[in-house]
Design a protein around this motif. Structure first.
Motif, mmCIF file in Angstrom:
data_model
loop_
_atom_site.group_PDB
_atom_site.id
_atom_site.type_symbol
_atom_site.label_atom_id
_atom_site.label_comp_id
_atom_site.label_asym_id
_atom_site.label_seq_id
_atom_site.Cartn_x
_atom_site.Cartn_y
_atom_site.Cartn_z
ATOM 1 N N TYR B 315 42.705 -25.812 16.330
ATOM 2 C CA TYR B 315 41.905 -26.458 17.357
ATOM 3 C C TYR B 315 42.290 -27.920 17.422
ATOM 4 C CZ TYR B 315 37.968 -28.648 19.690
ATOM 5 O OH TYR B 315 37.200 -29.389 20.540
ATOM 6 N N ALA B 316 42.558 -28.406 18.612
ATOM 7 C CA ALA B 316 42.914 -29.810 18.756
ATOM 8 C C ALA B 316 42.084 -30.411 19.869
ATOM 9 C CB ALA B 316 44.397 -29.938 19.101
ATOM 10 N N GLU B 317 41.683 -31.644 19.673
ATOM 11 C CA GLU B 317 40.899 -32.301 20.710
ATOM 12 C C GLU B 317 41.415 -33.713 20.923
ATOM 13 O OE1 GLU B 317 36.696 -32.165 20.186
ATOM 14 O OE2 GLU B 317 36.311 -33.107 22.123
ATOM 15 N N VAL B 318 41.542 -34.062 22.176
ATOM 16 C CA VAL B 318 41.971 -35.414 22.525
ATOM 17 C C VAL B 318 40.735 -36.199 22.917
ATOM 18 C CG1 VAL B 318 43.378 -36.808 24.068
ATOM 19 C CG2 VAL B 318 44.176 -34.556 23.347
ATOM 20 N N GLU B 319 40.413 -37.212 22.152
ATOM 21 C CA GLU B 319 39.268 -38.046 22.479
ATOM 22 C C GLU B 319 39.763 -39.441 22.812
ATOM 23 O OE1 GLU B 319 35.590 -36.756 19.818
ATOM 24 O OE2 GLU B 319 37.505 -36.584 18.817
ATOM 25 N N ALA B 320 38.819 -40.265 23.223
ATOM 26 C CA ALA B 320 39.205 -41.596 23.665
ATOM 27 C C ALA B 320 39.849 -42.395 22.533
ATOM 28 C CB ALA B 320 37.994 -42.335 24.205
ATOM 29 N N GLU B 321 39.310 -42.264 21.322
ATOM 30 C CA GLU B 321 39.818 -43.121 20.245
ATOM 31 C C GLU B 321 40.772 -42.399 19.311
ATOM 32 O OE1 GLU B 321 36.336 -42.375 19.920
ATOM 33 O OE2 GLU B 321 35.939 -43.562 21.708
ATOM 34 N N GLU B 322 40.670 -41.082 19.246
ATOM 35 C CA GLU B 322 41.531 -40.412 18.275
ATOM 36 C C GLU B 322 41.884 -39.001 18.710
ATOM 37 O OE1 GLU B 322 39.503 -40.166 14.562
ATOM 38 O OE2 GLU B 322 38.224 -38.521 15.221
ATOM 39 N N LEU B 323 42.986 -38.529 18.129
ATOM 40 C CA LEU B 323 43.374 -37.132 18.283
ATOM 41 C C LEU B 323 42.979 -36.422 17.001
ATOM 42 C CD1 LEU B 323 47.054 -37.571 19.537
ATOM 43 C CD2 LEU B 323 44.988 -37.367 20.901
ATOM 44 N N SER B 324 42.389 -35.254 17.137
ATOM 45 C CA SER B 324 42.122 -34.505 15.912
ATOM 46 C C SER B 324 42.660 -33.088 16.041
ATOM 47 C CB SER B 324 40.630 -34.499 15.594
ATOM 48 O OG SER B 324 39.880 -34.561 16.761
ATOM 49 N N VAL B 325 43.151 -32.593 14.913
ATOM 50 C CA VAL B 325 43.677 -31.235 14.859
ATOM 51 C C VAL B 325 43.066 -30.554 13.647
ATOM 52 C CG1 VAL B 325 45.735 -29.804 14.592
ATOM 53 C CG2 VAL B 325 45.862 -31.909 15.918
ATOM 54 N N PHE B 326 42.596 -29.336 13.837
ATOM 55 C CA PHE B 326 42.023 -28.569 12.733
ATOM 56 C C PHE B 326 42.792 -27.266 12.601
ATOM 57 C CE2 PHE B 326 38.830 -31.190 14.657
ATOM 58 C CZ PHE B 326 38.142 -31.748 13.587
ATOM 59 N N VAL B 327 43.259 -27.013 11.419
ATOM 60 C CA VAL B 327 43.923 -25.732 11.161
ATOM 61 C C VAL B 327 43.098 -25.014 10.116
ATOM 62 C CG1 VAL B 327 45.990 -24.588 10.311
ATOM 63 C CG2 VAL B 327 46.189 -26.658 11.694
ATOM 64 N N ARG B 328 42.644 -23.813 10.478
ATOM 65 C CA ARG B 328 41.708 -23.157 9.600
ATOM 66 C C ARG B 328 42.080 -21.686 9.425
ATOM 67 N NH1 ARG B 328 36.339 -22.590 7.914
ATOM 68 N NH2 ARG B 328 35.697 -20.477 8.310
ATOM 69 N N ASP B 329 41.967 -21.230 8.194
ATOM 70 C CA ASP B 329 42.123 -19.796 7.961
ATOM 71 C C ASP B 329 40.989 -19.322 7.069
ATOM 72 O OD1 ASP B 329 42.945 -19.510 5.009
ATOM 73 O OD2 ASP B 329 44.326 -21.061 5.737
ATOM 74 N N ARG B 330 40.767 -18.016 7.081
ATOM 75 C CA ARG B 330 39.726 -17.451 6.218
ATOM 76 C C ARG B 330 40.382 -16.698 5.066
ATOM 77 N NH1 ARG B 330 36.861 -16.204 10.878
ATOM 78 N NH2 ARG B 330 35.116 -17.613 11.214
ATOM 79 N N GLY B 331 41.473 -17.238 4.600
ATOM 80 C CA GLY B 331 42.276 -16.506 3.626
ATOM 81 C C GLY B 331 41.928 -16.829 2.187
ATOM 82 N N ALA B 332 42.958 -16.751 1.344
ATOM 83 C CA ALA B 332 42.760 -16.817 -0.101
ATOM 84 C C ALA B 332 42.211 -18.163 -0.562
ATOM 85 C CB ALA B 332 44.097 -16.553 -0.807
ATOM 86 N N GLY B 333 42.645 -19.230 0.083
ATOM 87 C CA GLY B 333 42.201 -20.546 -0.364
ATOM 88 C C GLY B 333 42.846 -20.909 -1.693
ATOM 89 N N PHE B 334 42.649 -22.146 -2.116
ATOM 90 C CA PHE B 334 43.224 -22.537 -3.406
ATOM 91 C C PHE B 334 42.418 -23.700 -3.963
ATOM 92 C CE2 PHE B 334 45.340 -24.821 -0.058
ATOM 93 C CZ PHE B 334 45.403 -26.125 -0.507
ATOM 94 N N ASP B 335 42.637 -23.966 -5.214
ATOM 95 C CA ASP B 335 41.929 -25.065 -5.866
ATOM 96 C C ASP B 335 42.790 -26.312 -5.716
ATOM 97 O OD1 ASP B 335 40.538 -26.808 -7.360
ATOM 98 O OD2 ASP B 335 40.306 -25.483 -9.093
ATOM 99 N N LEU B 336 42.247 -27.300 -5.004
ATOM 100 C CA LEU B 336 43.044 -28.489 -4.687
ATOM 101 C C LEU B 336 43.579 -29.187 -5.930
ATOM 102 C CD1 LEU B 336 41.170 -30.166 -1.734
ATOM 103 C CD2 LEU B 336 43.565 -29.512 -1.798
ATOM 104 N N THR B 337 42.797 -29.160 -7.011
ATOM 105 C CA THR B 337 43.195 -29.910 -8.205
ATOM 106 C C THR B 337 44.388 -29.285 -8.906
ATOM 107 O OG1 THR B 337 41.565 -28.646 -9.442
ATOM 108 C CG2 THR B 337 40.898 -30.826 -8.651
#
Lengths: 221, 392
Positions: B315-337
C-alpha cells in the motif's frame, strides 16, 4: 480473519448471482461449510424472481452480467426487499464498476480472488448490517475523498472523511483485517465496523465530483 | 471542359454565366464545348451524373432565354426580372449541386487544376456544407423576392411580403426535395465511419488476444503439472489484461504509482506470489522516490522469499508532506533481534537506503505474526503533482 459468529445455531442463507456456472459451483463448494446457499441465478430476470421467492440474508452479486449486470438486480430488489443485503463480487476492481453498485445500495464489495474464509467473514459482516471494502476499494475511496483545495465541499458531513475513518481505510488498504485494525488503533472491532459503515454511507450519499463522475460515465446515476 | 481549358471549373462557369447576358452567347459556347469535348466529362460511368450536373446550367439557360424574350418585348423591368430569374437559378443550382455526395467526389476528380476547389467541394465538414446550402438558399430567395418586387412597380409592401412568403415556400420546397438525400448521405457517412472504428477496435483486440492470451494458455497447457508455474503465468496474464482494460499507461521511470506497480509485477513474476497493490495518489519520480520504490521492491522480495505465503499487500500513499509505502505479509515473521548485521537485504537495501535519502524504514515483525515494513519519505511540495486522477 475469523470473526465471532453471533448466532452459530442459525446458518446464514446466501443466494448466488453470477452468469458463470463454474464460478457459482466453486463458491457453493467453498461456502458450504460456512453458510447455507439457498439458490443461484445466472440472469437478471431469474435473480429477481428467485431472490423474491427465497428471501436470503445475503445475495452475492456479480457486477458484470448481461442485461444490466448486478446493478439491474439491485434496482429491482432494493425497494421491495430492503431486508436482503447485497455484497458485490467482481473480477475487475475498477472504480467505476464498483461505485455504481455501492451507490445503488450494495453493502460491500470484494474481488473474486478472495479466500473462502474471508468471503465467509465478509458475508457475515454484511448480514450484520456492516460494510465490506476490498483493499483496493478502500484505496480508491481515500483517493476520491482526498481533500483538494480546488474542489469545493458542498456538504462537509457527507463529502469529507473524518481522520479516524481515514485511518481505518488506510489500514484496510494495507491489508489489515478488522481485528488487526482494532488492535492497531486501540478501538473495538465494533467501532471499526461503525467507521466503515459510515464511510459506506458517505460513498452512497455524497455528491463529490469524483464519485458522480464515475457513476455518470457508466450511466449509473 | 475546365480541364481542357486549364482553368478552374468555377471560373469557366462564371464566365459563361456572364456571357449568357450577351444574347445567350455563353449558353451557345457551353453547348458547343460540351458537344466538342464530350470525353473529358462523360467518361465511363460518369455520363449519367454529368447529365445531372448540367441541370442547373439548363436552368440558367432557361432563365436567359426568358430574358431574351423579355428583352424583345423591350421592357427594362422585365429584363431585370430575367436577371433575377438567373440568380434564382444559380442558387438552385448550388443547392442541387450540394445535394449529391457522389457528385462532390466527382467534383474533386474533375478539377485537378484546382485542388483548393476540390478541397472545398469534397469536404466532409457539415458546417461548410450547411454554409453553402444556406448561401444557395439566400440566392434563390433574393431572386424570387426581386422578381416579385420588380413585378410590383408600385412598390407596395404587401407585394414584398408576398415575395418573402413565396421565397420561403420555395425554399421549403427545395428543402423537402433535398432533405431525404441529405439525411441518407449523413447516415451513410456515419455508419461508414462507425464501421471503420469498430473494425479497428476488433483488430486491436484480436491482436492482443493472439499475442498474449492464447500464448499464455498454450504455456499453461504445457506446464499443467507445475502448479507454481501455472499460477505465475495466470497471474501475469491477469495483470497485463487488467492494465490493458483499465489503466492509462504511464512510464515507470516517470510516475511513482507506475514504478511501484512494475516492481510488484516483477516480484509476482519472479516468485509466483500475488501482490495486492493499492496506490493512492501519484507523483513524479525523482532520485529519492526511485530509492523508495527500490526499497519497497526489496521488502516485497523478502516477503516473497521468507514469509511463505501466497499474498503480500503493498500500500502506498502520496500525501502533501510525505510518501509512505507499507509492505505487509501474514507469513512466518521473524525476531528482529536475531537478524545479523551482515544481512544485506534488510540493513542495506531497506533501512540504509531510506536513511541515505532522508526517509526512514520501520520494520515490525514477530515470529508467526507476519511482517510489516513501513517506508516513509518526506517530499518537497512542488514535486507532488495533481496526478491523483490518474490513480485508481
Amino acid at each position: 480473519m475469523t470473526e465471532p459468529v453471533a448466532e452459530e445455531n442459525r446458518r446464514l442463507t446466501v443466494f448466488l448471482v453470477d452468469d458463470h456456472a463454474m464460478f457459482r459451483a466453486g463458491v457453493r463448494a467453498e461456502l458450504g461449510a460456512h453458510v447455507e446457499v439457498v439458490g443461484e441465478a445466472s440472469t437478471v430476470a431469474e435473480a429477481v424472481t428467485r431472490i423474491a421467492a427465497t428471501t436470503p440474508d445475503v445475495v452475492l452479486l456479480d457486477v458484470h452480467m448481461p442485461d444490466g449486470g448486478g446493478r439491474a438486480v439491485l434496482d429491482a430488489m432494493r425497494r421491495s426487499h430492503p431486508q436482503v443485503k447485497f455484497l458485490a463480487l467482481s473480477v475487475s476492481d475498477a472504480a467505476e464498476d464498483v461505485i455504481g453498485l455501492i451507490r445503488a445500495g450494495a453493502r460491500g464489495y470484494v474481488t473474486k480472488t478472495i479466500s473462502p474464509d474471508e468471503l465467509a467473514a465478509a458475508i457475515r459482516r454484511v448480514a450484520d448490517g456492516d460494510a465490506v471494502f476490498s483493499p483496493r476499494l478502500a484505496g480508491f475511496v481515500l483517493d476520491a475523498f482526498a481533500s483538494r483545495p480546488d474542489v469545493p465541499v458542498a456538504d462537509p458531513e457527507l463529502d469529507q472523511l473524518t481522520n479516524r475513518e481515514r485511518e481505518v481505510l488506510r489500514l484496510l488498504a494495507r491489508g489489515y483485517a478488522y481485528k488487526e485494525i482494532a488492535k492497531e488503533l486501540f478501538i473495538s472491532i465494533k467501532t471499526v465496523e461503525t467507521h466503515v459503515s459510515n464511510v459506506l454511507r458517505k460513498l452512497q450519499m455524497s455528491n463529490r465530483y469524483e464519485l458522480s463522475r464515475w457513476a455518470a460515465d457508466r450511466r449509473l446515476v | 471542359m475546365a480541364r481542357h481549358l486549364g482553368i478552374p471549373v468555377t471560373a469557366v462557369r462564371i464566365a459563361l454565366v456572364v456571357l449568357l447576358s450577351f444574347n445567350g452567347l455563353g449558353l451557345l459556347l457551353y453547348a458547343v464545348f460540351w458537344a466538342v469535348l464530350p470525353q473529358q466529362l462523360s467518361t465511363g460511368a460518369r455520363t449519367r451524373r454529368d447529365l445531372a450536373l448540367l441541370l442547373p446550367f439548363g436552368a440558367i439557360g432557361l432563365g436567359v432565354i426568358l430574358l431574351q424574350g423579355l428583352l424583345f418585348g423591350d421592357n427594362g423591368v422585365a429584363g431585370t426580372a430575367g436577371w433575377l430569374i438567373a440568380v434564382t437559378a444559380v442558387g438552385a443550382g448550388v443547392i442541387w449541386h450540394q445535394s449529391d455526395p457522389t457528385r462532390r467526389g466527382q467534383w474533386a476528380d474533375a478539377s485537378p487544376q484546382a485542388p483548393w476547389l476540390a478541397a472545398v467541394v469534397a469536404e466532409s465538414d457539415r458546417r461548410s456544407f450547411l454554409f453553402r446550402f444556406i448561401g444557395g438558399g439566400v440566392l434563390v430567395a433574393v431572386g424570387v423576392i426581386g422578381i416579385l418586387a420588380v413585378y410590383a412597380p408600385a412598390g407596395n409592401l404587401s407585394a414584398v411580403f408576398n415575395g418573402v412568403i413565396f421565397a420561403l415556400v420555395g425554399l421549403l420546397g427545395v428543402g423537402v426535395v433535398v432533405a431525404p438525400l441529405l439525411w441518407r448521405t449523413f447516415s451513410q457517412l456515419r455508419s461508414e465511419r462507425e464501421g471503420r472504428i469498430r473494425e479497428q477496435e476488433r483488430a486491436e483486440v484480436a491482436a492482443m488476444i493472439h499475442d498474449q492470451v492464447l500464448h499464455t494458455l498454450a504455456l499453461i497447457q504445457r506446464n499443467s503439472t507445475d502448479i507454481k508455474e501455472v499460477q505465475r503465468l495466470a497471474r501475469g496474464q491477469e495483470r497485463s489484461l487488467r492494465n490493458w482494460l483499465y489503466k492509462p499507461s504511464a512510464s515507470p521511470t516517470e510516475r511513482f504509482a507506475a514504478a511501484l506497480e512494475q516492481a510488484s509485477a516483477e516480484v509476482e513474476d519472479t516468485y509466483a506470489i500475488s501482490v495486492e497493490t493499492v496506490v493512492v495518489g501519484d507523483t513524479q519520480c525523482d532520485e529519492s522516490v526511485a530509492a523508495l520504490v527500490a526499497a519497497a521492491r526489496e521488502a516485497l522480495v523478502n516477503a516473497a522469499r521468507h514469509a511463505g505465503v501466497q499474498t503480500v499487500s503493498l500500500y502506498a500513499e502520496v500525501e502533501a508532506e510525505e510518501l509512505s509505502v507499507f509492505v505487509r505479509d501474514r507469513g512466518a515473521g521473524f525476531d528482529l533481534t536475531t537478524v545479523e548485521d551482515t544481512r544485506h537485504g534488510v540493513r542495506g537495501s531497506i533501512v540504509g537506503r531510506m536513511k541515505r535519502h532522508g526517509g526512514k524504514a520501520v520494520i515490525r515483525s514477530a515470529p508467526g505474526d507476519g511482517t510489516e515494513v513501513r517506508l516513509t519519505l518526506p517530499v518537497s511540495r512542488e514535486s507532488v503533482t495533481a496526478g491523483k486522477e490518474t490513480a485508481r
